[in-house]
Scaffold this active site. Structure first.
Site, PDB file in Angstrom:
ATOM      1  N   ASP A 260       0.944  -1.185  -0.026  1.00  0.00           N
ATOM      2  CA  ASP A 260       0.065  -0.018  -0.074  1.00  0.00           C
ATOM      3  C   ASP A 260       1.058   1.167   0.013  1.00  0.00           C
ATOM      4  OD1 ASP A 260      -2.945   0.876   0.692  1.00  0.00           O
ATOM      5  OD2 ASP A 260      -1.629   2.136   1.669  1.00  0.00           O
ATOM      6  N   ASN A 268      -2.021  13.004  -4.392  1.00  0.00           N
ATOM      7  CA  ASN A 268      -3.173  13.489  -5.269  1.00  0.00           C
ATOM      8  C   ASN A 268      -3.524  14.834  -4.873  1.00  0.00           C
ATOM      9  OD1 ASN A 268      -3.639  11.247  -6.923  1.00  0.00           O
ATOM     10  ND2 ASN A 268      -4.644  10.308  -5.453  1.00  0.00           N
ATOM     11  N   HIS A 273      -4.566  14.383  -9.884  1.00  0.00           N
ATOM     12  CA  HIS A 273      -4.581  12.959  -9.885  1.00  0.00           C
ATOM     13  C   HIS A 273      -3.834  12.339 -10.812  1.00  0.00           C
ATOM     14  CE1 HIS A 273      -7.747  12.186  -6.870  1.00  0.00           C
ATOM     15  NE2 HIS A 273      -8.165  13.229  -7.085  1.00  0.00           N
ATOM     16  N   ASP A 277      -1.480   8.969 -10.853  1.00  0.00           N
ATOM     17  CA  ASP A 277      -1.642   7.739 -11.727  1.00  0.00           C
ATOM     18  C   ASP A 277      -0.384   7.360 -12.268  1.00  0.00           C
ATOM     19  OD1 ASP A 277      -4.704   7.742 -11.642  1.00  0.00           O
ATOM     20  OD2 ASP A 277      -4.937   8.960 -13.298  1.00  0.00           O
ATOM     21  N   GLU A 303      -4.704   2.298  -4.048  1.00  0.00           N
ATOM     22  CA  GLU A 303      -3.400   2.260  -4.082  1.00  0.00           C
ATOM     23  C   GLU A 303      -2.591   0.937  -3.389  1.00  0.00           C
ATOM     24  OE1 GLU A 303      -4.575   4.812  -0.273  1.00  0.00           O
ATOM     25  OE2 GLU A 303      -5.135   4.247  -2.442  1.00  0.00           O
TER      26      GLU A 303
END
Length: 394
Positions: A260, A268, A273, A277, A303
């Site tokens: 994680d 973000n 965002h 990504d 994530e």
């Protein structure tokens, strides 16, 4: 049924083959093999059309043999070209061009010009070679890939090669002028009927192969996360039970690593965002590189990622997990002129004898991940060292 009618039927079927495969290519433009096979159908159509026009005395008899043989043999070669393209091998249309030049050259020789029988003696082995190459190309596929979708073409090429071989051997062993045997009505009729069956089976086979290819593409798309190109949860639900059953049957170790990204929301919020990504993509790439080649990586969502490791002891699992964590920590991301780093937390679950299903391992890996988060993040924790109590993340 006379030869003229059979030639008309062959012309019609070959035209249907060309048009149907062309239309199918229009709906599936990435399947370039369809153009090769449509070209084969067009070549067969031209061969039959020239034969019909010659019978009707609408085409010069001196030119008909070379064009009929040229288009007919190159049509068979085009099937081989399309099959190779479908199998992601080099298509080699240049070889077909060389073949065409060879056929034209052979027709200039006195031996081939002498009679139909001589042309049969020269071009039958050439056709048999091309059909044999198609069969060999299919048969050398790994057996799991030799799907029933390939069977119509396999059957068409096999039967056609068989009848060619039988006819050729019969003509060689039977006494008498070869030209008279070739002109025999039963031989002409059986040959044309064999071509009709061949064209029907090949057309069906080409369509089935493309449908099978599209089915596999859609299936793969349903199992792949489009952003990171890792396998997704649906793929995990298929792979994990199989890996667990194999590990329990062979009594070999199995492990799960849940990864994680730490403080991913902050990435973000700060960079947007789109950058988030890119971070997901890069971390999935790093993890895939640091894992062993036969380990499998899945994106669970958001994530979170999960790696399934087979045939690996507990100490080696820890080494792999630390290697992934360290590689992510050391990587420098860049946004405009600003550089930043991220870290990951990892939870490990090794297969226990009490695990009844793979979800039990997943839950223990998840608890280990939560403990890693609670203890400060950017670290690896093993599930077997966790008390079965709730862990609260602050």
């Amino acid at each position: 049924m006379d030869g003229f009618t059979l030639s008309l039927a062959s012309a019609f079927i070959s035209l249907v083959m060309a048009l149907s495969l062309m239309i199918l290519w229009y709906t599936s433009p990435r399947q370039w093999c369809l153009l090769d096979w449509a070209g084969a159908g067009l070549l067969f159509f031209c061969s039959n059309l020239i034969s019909i026009m010659t019978i009707c005395q609408l085409f010069p008899e001196w030119l008909a043999p070379v064009l009929v043989n040229l288009t007919y043999i190159c049509g068979h070669a085009a099937i081989l070209v399309g099959l190779r393209r479908h199998l992601q091998l080099t298509a080699h249309w240049d070889y077909v061009l060389v073949l065409a030049l060879l056929i034209i050259f052979l027709h200039t020789t006195p031996f081939v010009q002498a009679s139909v029988g001589h042309r049969v003696a020269v071009f039958y082995p050439l056709l048999m070679l091309i059909n044999s190459l198609v069969l060999w190309q299919l048969w050398r596929l790994p057996k799991p890939r030799l799907h029933p979708a390939y069977w119509p073409i396999l059957l068409a090429e096999g039967l056609f090669l068989l009848q060619l071989s039988v006819r050729f051997v019969w003509m060689l062993l039977t006494p008498g002028p070869l030209a008279e045997m070739v002109a025999a009505e039963w031989l002409l009729t059986s040959g044309t009927l064999a071509v009709l069956l061949f064209l029907l089976l090949v057309t069906i086979g080409c369509v089935l192969i493309v449908m099978r290819s599209q089915e596999l593409t859609l299936r793969m798309a349903s199992l792949i996360d489009p952003l990171t190109l890792c396998h997704n949860r649906r793929a995990l639900a298929e792979v994990a039970p199989r890996e667990l059953a194999r590990a329990q049957r062979t009594e070999r170790p199995l492990a799960m690593l849940m990864l994680d990204i730490d403080h991913f929301k902050a990435v973000n919020d700060q960079f947007g965002h789109q950058v988030g990504d890119q971070v997901l993509q890069q971390i999935s790439h790093i993890a895939a590189q640091e894992l062993r080649g036969y380990d499998q990586l899945f994106r669970l969502g958001g994530e979170e990622f999960l790696a399934v490791l087979s045939d690996v002891d507990e100490q080696s699992v820890m080494v792999v997990a630390e290697r992934v964590r360290s590689a992510v920590q050391d990587f420098e991301f860049q946004h405009n002129s600003q550089q930043f780093q991220v870290s990951i937390s990892v939870g490990i679950a090794n297969l226990c004898k009490d695990d009844l299903d793979w979800q039990a391992m997943l839950q223990r890996a998840d608890r280990a991940l939560y403990l890693a988060k609670a203890q400060g993040r950017n670290q690896v924790c093993v599930a077997e060292n966790i008390a079965l109590t709730e862990v609260v993340i602050t």
